[in-house]
Structures are given as structure tokens and as C-alpha cells.
Scaffold this motif. Structure first.
Motif, PDB file in Angstrom:
ATOM      1  N   VAL A 144      36.592 -86.491  -7.148  1.00 28.12           N
ATOM      2  CA  VAL A 144      36.342 -85.177  -6.558  1.00 28.12           C
ATOM      3  C   VAL A 144      35.142 -85.316  -5.623  1.00 28.12           C
ATOM      4  O   VAL A 144      34.068 -85.752  -6.045  1.00 28.12           O
ATOM      5  CB  VAL A 144      36.041 -84.118  -7.639  1.00 28.12           C
ATOM      6  N   ARG A 145      35.328 -84.983  -4.352  1.00 26.95           N
ATOM      7  CA  ARG A 145      34.201 -84.982  -3.421  1.00 26.95           C
ATOM      8  C   ARG A 145      33.375 -83.718  -3.662  1.00 26.95           C
ATOM      9  O   ARG A 145      33.907 -82.608  -3.560  1.00 26.95           O
ATOM     10  CB  ARG A 145      34.691 -85.000  -1.969  1.00 26.95           C
ATOM     11  N   VAL A 146      32.104 -83.883  -3.975  1.00 26.54           N
ATOM     12  CA  VAL A 146      31.259 -82.729  -4.266  1.00 26.54           C
ATOM     13  C   VAL A 146      30.057 -82.709  -3.331  1.00 26.54           C
ATOM     14  O   VAL A 146      29.576 -83.752  -2.891  1.00 26.54           O
ATOM     15  CB  VAL A 146      30.786 -82.725  -5.736  1.00 26.54           C
ATOM     16  N   PHE A 147      29.599 -81.519  -3.025  1.00 26.57           N
ATOM     17  CA  PHE A 147      28.374 -81.373  -2.248  1.00 26.57           C
ATOM     18  C   PHE A 147      27.720 -80.056  -2.611  1.00 26.57           C
ATOM     19  O   PHE A 147      28.355 -79.136  -3.140  1.00 26.57           O
ATOM     20  CB  PHE A 147      28.648 -81.459  -0.742  1.00 26.57           C
ATOM     21  N   LYS A 148      26.432 -79.981  -2.332  1.00 28.48           N
ATOM     22  CA  LYS A 148      25.677 -78.778  -2.651  1.00 28.48           C
ATOM     23  C   LYS A 148      25.637 -77.844  -1.450  1.00 28.48           C
ATOM     24  O   LYS A 148      25.350 -78.274  -0.322  1.00 28.48           O
ATOM     25  CB  LYS A 148      24.248 -79.138  -3.061  1.00 28.48           C
ATOM     26  N   ALA A 149      25.942 -76.573  -1.673  1.00 25.42           N
ATOM     27  CA  ALA A 149      25.897 -75.581  -0.595  1.00 25.42           C
ATOM     28  C   ALA A 149      25.789 -74.190  -1.188  1.00 25.42           C
ATOM     29  O   ALA A 149      26.228 -73.934  -2.318  1.00 25.42           O
ATOM     30  CB  ALA A 149      27.132 -75.687   0.296  1.00 25.42           C
ATOM     31  N   ASP A 150      25.212 -73.298  -0.419  1.00 21.50           N
ATOM     32  CA  ASP A 150      25.131 -71.880  -0.746  1.00 21.50           C
ATOM     33  C   ASP A 150      26.331 -71.192  -0.095  1.00 21.50           C
ATOM     34  O   ASP A 150      26.567 -71.362   1.107  1.00 21.50           O
ATOM     35  CB  ASP A 150      23.825 -71.315  -0.204  1.00 21.50           C
ATOM     36  N   ILE A 151      27.098 -70.436  -0.857  1.00 21.40           N
ATOM     37  CA  ILE A 151      28.286 -69.778  -0.327  1.00 21.40           C
ATOM     38  C   ILE A 151      27.952 -68.863   0.848  1.00 21.40           C
ATOM     39  O   ILE A 151      28.773 -68.648   1.744  1.00 21.40           O
ATOM     40  CB  ILE A 151      29.019 -68.997  -1.443  1.00 21.40           C
ATOM     41  N   MET A 152      26.729 -68.342   0.885  1.00 24.17           N
ATOM     42  CA  MET A 152      26.323 -67.492   2.000  1.00 24.17           C
ATOM     43  C   MET A 152      26.119 -68.284   3.292  1.00 24.17           C
ATOM     44  O   MET A 152      26.320 -67.770   4.387  1.00 24.17           O
ATOM     45  CB  MET A 152      25.030 -66.751   1.631  1.00 24.17           C
ATOM     46  N   ASP A 153      25.703 -69.534   3.169  1.00 23.96           N
ATOM     47  CA  ASP A 153      25.396 -70.340   4.348  1.00 23.96           C
ATOM     48  C   ASP A 153      26.545 -71.228   4.788  1.00 23.96           C
ATOM     49  O   ASP A 153      26.665 -71.558   5.970  1.00 23.96           O
ATOM     50  CB  ASP A 153      24.177 -71.239   4.074  1.00 23.96           C
ATOM     51  N   PHE A 154      27.393 -71.641   3.857  1.00 27.56           N
ATOM     52  CA  PHE A 154      28.421 -72.626   4.166  1.00 27.56           C
ATOM     53  C   PHE A 154      29.563 -72.009   4.966  1.00 27.56           C
ATOM     54  O   PHE A 154      30.038 -70.919   4.664  1.00 27.56           O
ATOM     55  CB  PHE A 154      28.977 -73.227   2.875  1.00 27.56           C
ATOM     56  N   ARG A 155      30.007 -72.745   6.001  1.00 30.63           N
ATOM     57  CA  ARG A 155      31.192 -72.371   6.757  1.00 30.63           C
ATOM     58  C   ARG A 155      32.079 -73.607   6.909  1.00 30.63           C
ATOM     59  O   ARG A 155      31.581 -74.728   7.063  1.00 30.63           O
ATOM     60  CB  ARG A 155      30.838 -71.832   8.143  1.00 30.63           C
ATOM     61  N   LEU A 156      33.367 -73.397   6.907  1.00 27.16           N
ATOM     62  CA  LEU A 156      34.306 -74.504   7.079  1.00 27.16           C
ATOM     63  C   LEU A 156      34.337 -74.962   8.524  1.00 27.16           C
ATOM     64  O   LEU A 156      34.271 -74.141   9.451  1.00 27.16           O
ATOM     65  CB  LEU A 156      35.709 -74.057   6.664  1.00 27.16           C
ATOM     66  N   ASP A 157      34.461 -76.285   8.718  1.00 32.15           N
ATOM     67  CA  ASP A 157      34.708 -76.827  10.049  1.00 32.15           C
ATOM     68  C   ASP A 157      35.856 -77.833  10.016  1.00 32.15           C
ATOM     69  O   ASP A 157      36.111 -78.521  11.003  1.00 32.15           O
ATOM     70  CB  ASP A 157      33.450 -77.464  10.631  1.00 32.15           C
ATOM     71  N   THR A 158      36.540 -77.920   8.885  1.00 31.85           N
ATOM     72  CA  THR A 158      37.738 -78.739   8.747  1.00 31.85           C
ATOM     73  C   THR A 158      38.746 -77.966   7.914  1.00 31.85           C
ATOM     74  O   THR A 158      38.367 -77.121   7.096  1.00 31.85           O
ATOM     75  CB  THR A 158      37.417 -80.092   8.081  1.00 31.85           C
ATOM     76  N   SER A 159      40.020 -78.232   8.115  1.00 38.00           N
ATOM     77  CA  SER A 159      41.065 -77.403   7.507  1.00 38.00           C
ATOM     78  C   SER A 159      41.507 -77.918   6.148  1.00 38.00           C
ATOM     79  O   SER A 159      41.488 -79.123   5.876  1.00 38.00           O
ATOM     80  CB  SER A 159      42.279 -77.325   8.438  1.00 38.00           C
TER      81      SER A 159
END
Length: 273
Positions: free
Chosen positions: A155-170
Motif C-alpha cells: 500500500v502506497r501511503v503518504f501523510k496529508a491533510d484532507i483540507m490541503d491535499f488535491r489530486l493531480d493524478t487519476s
């Protein structure tokens, strides 16, 4: 990084009630310069970053899109410190709905938004999906990795805040359970537009969100960054998609050791060309 910086300057400027011109005057630059920053045309000079972060009330790291390890956004950072899995290791019922709606009969990319300790993400990986997952908690991500190792899956995991994160890949599938209340109401249109834009045709979203009901008491957990949804609000973001499920449920919960109830709105929607 440029896109993260642009989005964060715009977001936190507005939260401070500043116009582009007002921010420019404080910094001693033109309002056109601020506009270019917020549109990711240019980036502010590195010498301006400390003053800019001070004005916006966030760290330079957060402004650039990095979440400091010391920043606690949710109470579950502490809850996940224990050796046991706070939510257990059995997948959420929504995971089985994903299997039913879009089984992995071909390679499918899945994003688990707010994966917690990883029980759902690891379940998806065990069943053949190509899984990426993120969460705001360091302890949760560490447990996700350990659970994946135990199951012998990746599983590829990374740390991010849902408020700040935006998708740039589909992705083909977006899944999230018990997390969407961390999105402030004024950012939901933008964030869901981003999620929908970066979903492949025939892709599916499987989400749930806590909704506020006058006959259900507030939950006992003191969540400082929680914003309840309204009934029908989640569905309203998918008027242009095929709706497979838009039900609402009330269920009992004992997560804090205090018996209480939640009302939850669910959505399963498919993107049609």
C-alpha cells in the motif's frame, strides 16, 4: 510544490479576511504579484516566505504543502499510539460495496482518503486493487505500513491533510469512511470538484459523512476541526453522476467508551462519459 503554495496562499489569505491588494500592501509587493502566486504563475521570493507565513498564520512547511510531524489536527493521533488497532482490523462495510460495484477484474487504482490505521486500505490491497492511501496521523500511517507488511501486500501511503491535499493524478475508485467531516463547508465544492475531475470514466466514489440531526446528541469526542454535514449535502455533489446508493443510517457507537449514536449519509456514485 508550486500548486500547493498557490492554493495555500489563496486559502489562508481568504481565511484571514485579506484581499490580494491588502496582502500585497503588507508585503510591499504589487497585487499582480500576489495574483500570480495564487494562480501558480510565479512563486514568492524565498526572502518573503517567513513574513508571508506569519501573516497567514501557518508555518512555512505547511504553506509549501508539508505537514509538520508535531502538528496534531485530530485527536486520533494519540488514540493510534497504542499497540492495539483502535478501530480493529475488520474492514468497513463500505469496502464490500466497492467489491460488489467495481470488482478488480482488471487493474484498478484506488485511493483511500483518511485511511486511519489502514484496515480498509490493506483489505483492498489483499483483494487485488492498486492502493494508495493517506492520513494526517503519523501513528496511523505507521500502523498501516505494519498491517500491510503483515498481510504481505503493498500500500502506497503518504501523510496529508484532507483540507490541503488535491489530486493531480487519476484513480478508478475513491473511498473514504468517517473522514469527510474534517473538510470545512466552504471548501467542499472545490475539493469534490477536484476528486471528480481526477476520476477515470466509469470510476466510482464510495463515501460516507456524518450528518447533523436535532434528535441525536453531539458525539462525546472533542474534535476541534470537525464540521458536520447536512442531510442530502453529499448527494448534491453528484447530480451529474449515476447514483447507486444515497442512503442515510443511524448507528450505535462506543468508540470513546461512552455509548452514543451517529447519523451518517452514504453515497455510491459512478462517473459516466
Amino acid at each position: 510544490m508550486k500548486e500547493h503554495l498557490a492554493r495555500n496562499i489563496s486559502r489562508y489569505r481568504k481565511e484571514k479576511g485579506l484581499t490580494q491588494d491588502e496582502l500585497a500592501q503588507i508585503l510591499g509587493v504589487s497585487f499582480q504579484a500576489v495574483s500570480k502566486w495564487e494562480n501558480a504563475v510565479t512563486m514568492p521570493d524565498i526572502s518573503l516566505l517567513p513574513q508571508l507565513s506569519s501573516i497567514l498564520g501557518i508555518s512555512v512547511d505547511k504553506m509549501l504543502g508539508y505537514v509538520p510531524r508535531s502538528e496534531q489536527v485530530t485527536i486520533y493521533e494519540e488514540q493510534y499510539q497504542g499497540s492495539d488497532y483502535y478501530w480493529g482490523v475488520e474492514p468497513n462495510s463500505s469496502c464490500y460495496q466497492v467489491l460488489q460495484c467495481i470488482p478488480p477484474t482488471r487493474p484498478l487504482k484506488l485511493l483511500d482518503i483518511g485511511c486511519g490505521e489502514g484496515k480498509d486500505a490493506v483489505f483492498f490491497a489483499r483483494n487485488g486493487y492498486d492502493v494508495t492511501a493517506f492520513d494526517i496521523t503519523d501513528a496511523g500511517l505507521d500502523k498501516t505500513k505494519r498491517l500491510a507488511d503483515r498481510a504481505k501486500v503493498h500500500v502506497r501511503v503518504f501523510k496529508a491533510d484532507i483540507m490541503d491535499f488535491r489530486l493531480d493524478t487519476s484513480f478508478d475508485i475513491l473511498h473514504s469512511s468517517g473522514v469527510l467531516h474534517y473538510i470545512k463547508p466552504e471548501y467542499r465544492n472545490e475539493i469534490f470538484s477536484n476528486y471528480k475531475q481526477f476520476t477515470n470514466v466509469n470510476g466510482v466514489h464510495v463515501f460516507n459523512a456524518f450528518v447533523q440531526k436535532p434528535f441525536i446528541a453531539p458525539p462525546p469526542e472533542n474534535e476541534p476541526h470537525s464540521y458536520m454535514w447536512s442531510s442530502g449535502e453529499l448527494l448534491s455533489h453528484y447530480t451529474d453522476w449515476l447514483i447507486w446508493d444515497s442512503s442515510e443510517i443511524i448507528f450505535d457507537c462506543n468508540s470513546s467508551g461512552i455509548p452514543h449514536q451517529h447519523a451518517m449519509s452514504k453515497i455510491i456514485a459512478k462517473k459516466i462519459n
